[in-house]
Design a protein around this motif. Structure first.
Motif, PDB file in Angstrom:
ATOM      1  N   ARG A  38       0.825  -1.210   0.000  1.00 43.39           N
ATOM      2  CA  ARG A  38       0.000   0.000   0.000  1.00 43.39           C
ATOM      3  C   ARG A  38       0.855   1.254   0.000  1.00 43.39           C
ATOM      4  N   LEU A  39       2.003   1.209   0.672  1.00 41.41           N
ATOM      5  CA  LEU A  39       2.918   2.347   0.655  1.00 41.41           C
ATOM      6  C   LEU A  39       3.512   2.547  -0.735  1.00 41.41           C
ATOM      7  N   GLN A  40       3.688   1.453  -1.453  1.00 39.67           N
ATOM      8  CA  GLN A  40       4.187   1.564  -2.817  1.00 39.67           C
ATOM      9  C   GLN A  40       3.190   2.316  -3.695  1.00 39.67           C
ATOM     10  N   LEU A  41       1.897   2.020  -3.524  1.00 39.14           N
ATOM     11  CA  LEU A  41       0.865   2.747  -4.263  1.00 39.14           C
ATOM     12  C   LEU A  41       0.897   4.228  -3.900  1.00 39.14           C
ATOM     13  N   MET A  42       1.075   4.539  -2.624  1.00 37.28           N
ATOM     14  CA  MET A  42       1.164   5.936  -2.194  1.00 37.28           C
ATOM     15  C   MET A  42       2.340   6.640  -2.870  1.00 37.28           C
ATOM     16  N   MET A  43       3.482   5.974  -2.930  1.00 36.75           N
ATOM     17  CA  MET A  43       4.662   6.563  -3.559  1.00 36.75           C
ATOM     18  C   MET A  43       4.411   6.822  -5.040  1.00 36.75           C
ATOM     19  N   TYR A  44       3.813   5.850  -5.723  1.00 31.98           N
ATOM     20  CA  TYR A  44       3.492   6.031  -7.145  1.00 31.98           C
ATOM     21  C   TYR A  44       2.551   7.220  -7.333  1.00 31.98           C
TER      22      TYR A  44
ATOM     23  N   PHE B 204       2.584  13.724 -14.083  1.00 29.06           N
ATOM     24  CA  PHE B 204       1.559  13.601 -15.127  1.00 29.06           C
ATOM     25  C   PHE B 204       0.159  14.000 -14.668  1.00 29.06           C
ATOM     26  N   ASP B 205       0.033  14.539 -13.444  1.00 29.41           N
ATOM     27  CA  ASP B 205      -1.281  14.894 -12.909  1.00 29.41           C
ATOM     28  C   ASP B 205      -2.223  13.684 -12.967  1.00 29.41           C
ATOM     29  N   ARG B 206      -1.697  12.539 -12.538  1.00 31.07           N
ATOM     30  CA  ARG B 206      -2.414  11.274 -12.629  1.00 31.07           C
ATOM     31  C   ARG B 206      -2.196  10.467 -11.361  1.00 31.07           C
ATOM     32  N   ARG B 207      -3.225   9.760 -10.913  1.00 35.78           N
ATOM     33  CA  ARG B 207      -3.080   8.880  -9.765  1.00 35.78           C
ATOM     34  C   ARG B 207      -3.834   7.579 -10.030  1.00 35.78           C
ATOM     35  N   PHE B 208      -3.559   6.572  -9.206  1.00 36.63           N
ATOM     36  CA  PHE B 208      -4.187   5.265  -9.336  1.00 36.63           C
ATOM     37  C   PHE B 208      -5.124   5.055  -8.142  1.00 36.63           C
ATOM     38  N   GLU B 209      -6.310   4.542  -8.419  1.00 37.51           N
ATOM     39  CA  GLU B 209      -7.333   4.450  -7.383  1.00 37.51           C
ATOM     40  C   GLU B 209      -7.043   3.365  -6.349  1.00 37.51           C
TER      41      GLU B 209
ATOM     42  N   LEU C  45      -3.372  -0.534 -14.809  1.00 35.69           N
ATOM     43  CA  LEU C  45      -2.196   0.221 -15.245  1.00 35.69           C
ATOM     44  C   LEU C  45      -1.138   0.251 -14.150  1.00 35.69           C
ATOM     45  N   PHE C  46      -1.565   0.427 -12.907  1.00 35.14           N
ATOM     46  CA  PHE C  46      -0.619   0.404 -11.793  1.00 35.14           C
ATOM     47  C   PHE C  46       0.083  -0.949 -11.699  1.00 35.14           C
ATOM     48  N   GLN C  47      -0.668  -2.027 -11.893  1.00 37.33           N
ATOM     49  CA  GLN C  47      -0.079  -3.358 -11.826  1.00 37.33           C
ATOM     50  C   GLN C  47       0.937  -3.570 -12.943  1.00 37.33           C
ATOM     51  N   ARG C  48       0.633  -3.064 -14.141  1.00 37.93           N
ATOM     52  CA  ARG C  48       1.586  -3.190 -15.249  1.00 37.93           C
ATOM     53  C   ARG C  48       2.854  -2.390 -14.987  1.00 37.93           C
ATOM     54  N   LEU C  49       2.685  -1.173 -14.494  1.00 35.04           N
ATOM     55  CA  LEU C  49       3.852  -0.339 -14.177  1.00 35.04           C
ATOM     56  C   LEU C  49       4.708  -0.976 -13.087  1.00 35.04           C
ATOM     57  N   ARG C  50       4.042  -1.445 -12.038  1.00 30.13           N
ATOM     58  CA  ARG C  50       4.779  -2.060 -10.934  1.00 30.13           C
ATOM     59  C   ARG C  50       5.531  -3.299 -11.400  1.00 30.13           C
ATOM     60  N   ALA C  51       4.887  -4.114 -12.254  1.00 25.78           N
ATOM     61  CA  ALA C  51       5.534  -5.327 -12.750  1.00 25.78           C
ATOM     62  C   ALA C  51       6.750  -4.990 -13.611  1.00 25.78           C
ATOM     63  N   LEU C  52       6.611  -4.008 -14.501  1.00 25.65           N
ATOM     64  CA  LEU C  52       7.730  -3.637 -15.370  1.00 25.65           C
ATOM     65  C   LEU C  52       8.861  -2.999 -14.585  1.00 25.65           C
TER      66      LEU C  52
ATOM     67  N   LYS D 170       7.421   2.236 -24.089  1.00 20.40           N
ATOM     68  CA  LYS D 170       6.182   2.288 -24.872  1.00 20.40           C
ATOM     69  C   LYS D 170       4.977   2.515 -23.964  1.00 20.40           C
ATOM     70  N   LEU D 171       4.980   1.870 -22.796  1.00 20.81           N
ATOM     71  CA  LEU D 171       3.881   2.065 -21.852  1.00 20.81           C
ATOM     72  C   LEU D 171       3.811   3.519 -21.393  1.00 20.81           C
ATOM     73  N   PHE D 172       4.953   4.105 -21.082  1.00 27.46           N
ATOM     74  CA  PHE D 172       4.983   5.512 -20.674  1.00 27.46           C
ATOM     75  C   PHE D 172       4.508   6.416 -21.809  1.00 27.46           C
ATOM     76  N   LYS D 173       4.947   6.108 -23.017  1.00 30.26           N
ATOM     77  CA  LYS D 173       4.552   6.937 -24.170  1.00 30.26           C
ATOM     78  C   LYS D 173       3.052   6.859 -24.404  1.00 30.26           C
ATOM     79  N   ASP D 174       2.499   5.648 -24.385  1.00 25.92           N
ATOM     80  CA  ASP D 174       1.082   5.461 -24.711  1.00 25.92           C
ATOM     81  C   ASP D 174       0.151   6.045 -23.648  1.00 25.92           C
ATOM     82  N   TYR D 175       0.520   5.915 -22.375  1.00 22.41           N
ATOM     83  CA  TYR D 175      -0.412   6.283 -21.305  1.00 22.41           C
ATOM     84  C   TYR D 175      -0.108   7.615 -20.626  1.00 22.41           C
TER      85      TYR D 175
END
Length: 262
Positions: free
Chosen positions: A177-183, A191-196, A202-209, A251-256
């Motif tokens: 949960r702290l990792q989600l807070m850091m992201y 990017f003025d973006r957060r994960f719910e 998307l958060f899971q893909r970013l964390r995995a990569l 590519k993930l960063f570029k697309d999203y």
């Protein structure tokens, strides 16, 4: 005849080892190198310390050889300091001299051959990268601007743990949960973006990569090729995986994020 050839081969290897050890001793005295475990030809101390250079093993070596000692890992010499005073001398007093990190084949892939702030050579490019990082993220103005958002993210962590029934019974792994807070803190700035939630795809893909990138970058699977260059051809498969992870991540960063931000 075969036995004679084997005997000569073993004798040659023994003499090579003796000569290498003698040269190492003389070289250490000449250049006033710190003490350390006795190295062997080609591999140095690799066979003695292996891939496990954790703080416990380094502490054990410090007890044997002192607060400053030398490890010869293939063709590279690593000097280990194990006291607060020496650490201050290296990191603060002479920080400029020791500011550059050693490059390696894997980090060259992930950092564009050392062009990021962490692995670039200390100098004008490093100062430029530091300005790029500091102005949008770490100035007092930015801290004050995003302070309330950071406080809200910390409060959301407390609320989520409080709502989780396992927290009062079997316990929860709060690191996730702290990792989600850091992201959320970083991505809101960039990017003025957060994960719910942690289940956000998307958060899971970013964390995995990002996790795979860290694993590959810190893995000891490549170190033998990095410290002993003649073995580097055996790294082709490993380096191919690193390049694929880098391309997928970019590519993930570029697309999203990047295209959307534009």
């Amino acid at each position: 005849m075969d036995l004679l050839l084997l005997e000569k081969t073993l004798l040659g290897l023994f003499l090579s080892a003796v000569v290498a050890i003698a040269v190492s001793k003389l070289r250490g005295k000449r250049f006033k190198l710190p003490p350390g475990p006795l190295p062997v030809p080609i591999f140095g101390n690799w066979l003695q310390v292996g891939d496990d250079l954790n703080h416990r093993n380094l502490t054990g070596l410090a007890k044997r050889f002192g607060d400053i000692f030398l490890l010869r890992m293939g063709q590279r010499n690593l000097v280990v300091v194990s006291s607060p005073d020496l650490a201050k001398e290296v990191l603060h007093t002479q920080g400029v001299e020791f500011g550059s990190r050693t490059r390696n084949v894997v980090f060259d892939i992930f950092t564009g051959e050392g062009q990021d702030m962490v692995f670039t050579v200390y100098g004008e490019h490093w100062r430029k990268m530091r300005r790029i990082m500091t102005v949008p993220f770490f100035t007092n103005k930015v801290v004050q601007q995003y302070r309330h958002g950071w406080e809200a993210e910390a409060g959301a962590v407390v609320d989520d743990v409080r709502k989780n029934p396992d927290a009062a019974v079997s316990g929860v792994v709060i690191r996730r949960r702290l990792q989600l807070m850091m992201y959320n803190n970083m991505y809101r700035i960039m990017f003025d973006r957060r994960f719910e939630s942690e289940e956000d795809p998307l958060f899971q893909r970013l964390r995995a990569l990002n996790g795979e990138r860290s694993r590959l970058a810190q893995s000891f699977e490549y170190n033998y090729g990095d410290f002993i260059p003649i073995l580097r051809p055996f790294l082709k498969g490993y380096l191919k995986i690193c390049k694929e992870v880098k391309e997928t991540r970019l590519k993930l960063f570029k697309d999203y994020f990047v295209d959307e931000r534009k």
